[in-house]
Scaffold this motif. Sequence first.
Motif, short mmCIF file in Angstrom:
data_model
loop_
_atom_site.label_atom_id
_atom_site.label_comp_id
_atom_site.label_asym_id
_atom_site.label_seq_id
_atom_site.Cartn_x
_atom_site.Cartn_y
_atom_site.Cartn_z
N ALA A 174 1.99 6.62 -6.67
CA ALA A 174 0.96 7.55 -7.15
C ALA A 174 1.41 8.99 -6.94
O ALA A 174 1.17 9.86 -7.79
CB ALA A 174 -0.35 7.30 -6.39
N LYS B 299 0.85 -1.21 0.00
CA LYS B 299 0.00 0.00 0.00
C LYS B 299 0.89 1.26 0.00
O LYS B 299 0.63 2.22 -0.73
CB LYS B 299 -0.90 -0.06 1.25
CG LYS B 299 -1.62 1.21 1.59
CD LYS B 299 -2.95 1.28 0.85
CE LYS B 299 -3.84 2.41 1.34
NZ LYS B 299 -3.36 3.75 1.06
N GLN C 191 1.36 4.64 -12.70
CA GLN C 191 0.53 4.69 -13.91
C GLN C 191 -0.90 5.14 -13.61
O GLN C 191 -1.61 5.53 -14.54
CB GLN C 191 0.58 3.34 -14.62
CG GLN C 191 1.99 3.05 -15.15
CD GLN C 191 2.07 1.94 -16.19
OE1 GLN C 191 2.94 1.97 -17.04
NE2 GLN C 191 1.19 0.97 -16.14
N SER C 192 -1.29 5.14 -12.31
CA SER C 192 -2.62 5.65 -11.99
C SER C 192 -2.70 7.15 -12.30
O SER C 192 -3.78 7.70 -12.41
CB SER C 192 -2.95 5.40 -10.51
OG SER C 192 -2.19 6.26 -9.68
N ALA C 193 -1.53 7.78 -12.43
CA ALA C 193 -1.51 9.22 -12.75
C ALA C 193 -1.44 9.45 -14.26
O ALA C 193 -1.15 10.56 -14.71
CB ALA C 193 -0.33 9.88 -12.05
N HIS C 194 -1.71 8.42 -15.05
CA HIS C 194 -1.70 8.53 -16.51
C HIS C 194 -0.33 8.91 -17.05
O HIS C 194 -0.20 9.77 -17.92
CB HIS C 194 -2.76 9.53 -17.00
CG HIS C 194 -4.13 9.17 -16.57
ND1 HIS C 194 -4.67 7.92 -16.78
CD2 HIS C 194 -5.07 9.88 -15.93
CE1 HIS C 194 -5.87 7.88 -16.28
NE2 HIS C 194 -6.15 9.05 -15.74
N SER D 211 -1.66 3.63 -20.95
CA SER D 211 -1.30 4.37 -19.73
C SER D 211 -2.12 5.64 -19.58
O SER D 211 -2.08 6.28 -18.53
CB SER D 211 0.19 4.72 -19.77
OG SER D 211 0.49 5.40 -20.96
N LYS E 283 2.04 11.55 -10.03
CA LYS E 283 1.35 12.85 -10.10
C LYS E 283 2.39 13.96 -10.33
O LYS E 283 2.21 14.83 -11.19
CB LYS E 283 0.60 13.07 -8.79
CG LYS E 283 -0.16 14.36 -8.68
CD LYS E 283 -0.95 14.45 -7.38
CE LYS E 283 -0.07 14.44 -6.14
NZ LYS E 283 0.58 15.61 -5.70
N ARG F 20 1.93 0.40 -10.47
CA ARG F 20 0.48 0.65 -10.56
C ARG F 20 0.15 2.06 -10.07
O ARG F 20 -0.64 2.77 -10.66
CB ARG F 20 -0.28 -0.34 -9.68
CG ARG F 20 -0.77 -1.56 -10.39
CD ARG F 20 -1.93 -2.27 -9.70
NE ARG F 20 -1.89 -2.34 -8.27
CZ ARG F 20 -1.18 -3.23 -7.55
NH1 ARG F 20 -0.43 -4.12 -8.18
NH2 ARG F 20 -1.21 -3.22 -6.24
N GLY F 21 0.81 2.45 -8.98
CA GLY F 21 0.59 3.80 -8.46
C GLY F 21 1.03 4.86 -9.45
O GLY F 21 0.30 5.81 -9.73
N TYR G 29 2.31 1.64 -3.41
CA TYR G 29 1.34 2.22 -4.35
C TYR G 29 1.22 3.73 -4.11
O TYR G 29 1.27 4.53 -5.05
CB TYR G 29 -0.03 1.55 -4.18
CG TYR G 29 -1.07 2.12 -5.11
CD1 TYR G 29 -1.26 1.56 -6.37
CD2 TYR G 29 -1.83 3.23 -4.76
CE1 TYR G 29 -2.19 2.10 -7.26
CE2 TYR G 29 -2.75 3.78 -5.64
CZ TYR G 29 -2.93 3.21 -6.88
OH TYR G 29 -3.84 3.76 -7.75
N ASP G 30 1.06 4.12 -2.84
CA ASP G 30 0.87 5.54 -2.54
C ASP G 30 2.10 6.36 -2.95
O ASP G 30 1.96 7.47 -3.48
CB ASP G 30 0.64 5.73 -1.03
CG ASP G 30 -0.71 5.16 -0.59
OD1 ASP G 30 -1.52 4.83 -1.47
OD2 ASP G 30 -0.93 5.06 0.63
#
Length: 729
Positions: free
Chosen positions: A131, A124, A184-187, A332, A135, A181-182, A127-128
Motif C-alpha cells: 500500500a 499484513k 492496488q488499494s492505491a488505485h 484497478s 501510494k 492487494r496493497g 500488504y502495508d
Amino acid sequence: MNKQQLAGVIAVTFGAILATQAGAAQPWMNPRLSPDKRADLLQAQMTADEEFSLLHGHAPGMMSARPPNMPRVAGYFPGVPRLGIPDIWESDASLGVANAGRKNNDDATALPSGLALAATFDPKLAYDSGAMIGKETRQKGFNVLLAGGTNIAREPRNGRNFEYLGEDPLLAGTLDGASIRGIQSAHVASTAKHFALNDQETGRMVASANMSPAAARESDLLAFEIAIESGQPNSVMCSYNRIDEVYACENPAYLNGILKGDWGWKGWVMSDWGAVHSAAAATNGLDQESGEELDHKIYFDQPLREAIASGQVAPARVHDMVHRILRGLFASGVMDNPVKAGGLDTAADGKVAARTAEQGVVLLKNDAGLLPVAAKAKRIVVIGGHADVGVMSGGGSSQVIPLGSLKLKPQRGAPIWSSGVIYGPYSPLKAIQARASGATVTYVDGTDPAAAAAAAKDADIAIVFATQWASEAMDVSLTLQDDQDALVSAVAAANPHTVVVLESGDPVLMPWLDKVGAVVEAWYPGANGGETIAKVLYGEVDPAGRLPISFPASVDQLPHPVLPGSDQMVHGAQDATKPFDIDYSEGSDVGYKWYAKTGKTPLFPFGRGLSYTSFAYDHLMVKGGSTITASFRVKNTGKTAGIDTPQVYLSAEPGRTQQRLIGWSRVALKPGESRVVTVTADRRLLADWDDSAHGWKLAAGDFKVFAGPDAATQALTGDATVSGASLKP
Ligand code: BGC
C-alpha cells in the motif's frame, strides 16, 4: 434523520448525479457498472487506431526521438483524451518506485528486499508495504506499478531472488498476493511477474526452462496461482525465457491454457521489455507489447494488422486484448482516479519500510548470548561493508536510488546498463554509535584483513559487515566476493566475539561459520537500514525473521551444481546468446523439499531463525476429513518478549514421503505466555497434479505432518486420515 443518515442520503444523491452525468456523456464512467461492462461501453467508441495505441507502448529511456519533457521511465502508452483514457505511465517495481532513468537519485522510498519481506512470513506487512509503494506510485505520477515479483527462488544463485519471496510457493504466493492487494488499494494497476519459470538470469533471453506439467503446477505455477487468486493483479508480465522451447510471451499452454483458461484470470498479459518475437503471440495469449523499442519489430502495430488482414490472427482476439486492458484500468481504479503527482511523505513511508525490514532480519547463530550487544561492551570495532556510509541494495530495473546514496562500480559480469552498486545512505555505523554511549566505536574498512584483525584483537566485540551484490541480468556466486571470507576468518581468529552481519541478495556460503560467535542476515534492508540492523544488534527488536530460502552448505548440494548456461558467459556485461535447455529434473522438489528428498543437510534450513528468547511447542492435535487441521501450543520459555513463527509441514502423503509447507502462524508472546495456534491446509498442498485428469488429485488415506521451528526440525509429529478428492484447477 440523524447526521449520519443525512450524510448517507447526500452521498447517494451525489453519486446518482455523477452517474447520470456520466450516463449522458461517457456512460463507461458510471462506477456502478462492472469493469467488464464499462470496458465494453468504452471500447465501442474506439477507433481501430485508438485500440492499437493500447497494444504497444514505449520504453521512454530507449526512444530515439524522446520528447524533451518525457522522463526516462520504464513504460509509457499515450492515452485517448477524447474518451477519458489517461496516459499510462509505468514504473518498476516491487521494492519501491524505481528511479526514472536509473542513474538519477530520487526521493522514493526503498523497501527492504523481497527476501526480507518473505522472512517476516507476515501478509499484513506485505500488504502495508504494498500500500505504501502503491501510494508513492501515484505520488510519483504513475498509474501502473510493474510489481509483484512472483517467481519462486528455485535457483539460489538467481540474481533476482532479492526481488522475489523465497523458495516456497505457499509463502511466496501468499505474500505476493497481499503485496499486490496493497499496491492496488492505491488505485494503481499491479502486475505479477515474470510468468513463468524465469528462475535464473543467466541466458534469460535464450534459455528454455523445461519442466513436467505436474512439477510446474506444484511449484512455480502454484506461487502464481495463489498470488493471482488472492491479489487479483490486473496484469501479468510474461517472461523472457522459453518454456518447453516456446517463448513464454507466446506460449499458448501457459497463457491461454493455464493463466486465462484454468485460472479464469481476466486481466491483461503484458510482455517483458524485449520479450516479444512475433505478431502471432497475440493468438497465443499475449495482450500487450511493452517497451517496443527493445523488440526487433513493433509486432503489435503493423505486423499485427497484417496478420489480422491475412486471417492469421482473429479480429476477435484484438477485441479481447483491448477489452482486458480497459477492464484492468477500470478494475484497478485507474480510470476513476486520475493520477495527481506530489505529496510524498518520505519520513512516514520510511517507517513503513523499516517496520518490515526489522521483522525480516534473521538471527542465524548466537553463541553464548553474544547478541544483543552487552551494555558492558566498551570497545566496539565495526568492519567493512561500507557500514560507515549505508546499506547495500540490489541492482537492475527494480533499483531505487535514494538521495545521498553511495554508488560504486559493479563487479564484472554486471549488466552494461547497471547504475552501479548502490548503498542507501543509512549508515549502520552511525546507528551503532548512537547506541553505544560510553563506548568507543571504531571503523575499519575491511580491505586489509590483517589491519582489521589487529583492530579487532582487543575489542569487546567485532562486528563485520559482509555483502553480496545481486542484480537483474546476472546471477551470483554464493561465495562472498572480494576476499570477504578471508576478512571474516582473520577477524574471527583475532577475536572470538565476532558478529557477522550479512547484507545479501541470496544465500551465501560461510566457511568461517564455526569460528564466529553470531551471524545476522539483514538482506538488503532498504530505507533506514542502518537503524534496522542496530535495533536488532542491540535487542530493541527481537529478531523475528525466518529464512524463506535454504542456505546450502556447498554448491554441490544443489540440483544443478553448475549453473546452466554459465559455460557460455564471457567476462564483461555479456549474457549467454546461444539457446540452451535447463532441464529442471528436480521437478517440484525445490529448496527444503530437495534437501528432504536427497537427505542432504543444508547449512541453514528454510524456516530457521533464532530469537533472543526461546519457544517450545506441545499438544499437537491433527484433525483429518476433507483436509488437515493442525493445532498446537507455542510457549515463550525465555526471559524476553519475542515473536515466533512455528511452521507446519506435510511429511508424507499416502504411500510416499513428500515434504511441503502447509501453513504457519506468527505469534508474539511475552515471557511465560503461551497460545494455541491452528493451521489448516489448502488442499492443493496435500494433493498432486494429475495431468491426465487435468486437476489436483487428493489421495485418500493417512497424511503425516509435523510442526517445528524450521523445515528440518520435527518438534511435534502427528497424522490424520483425509478423504480423497479430485479438484479442478
Ligand atoms: C525486467 C522487468 C521490468 C522491465 C521494465 C525488464 O528488464 O525484466 O522486470 O519490469 O525491464 O523496466
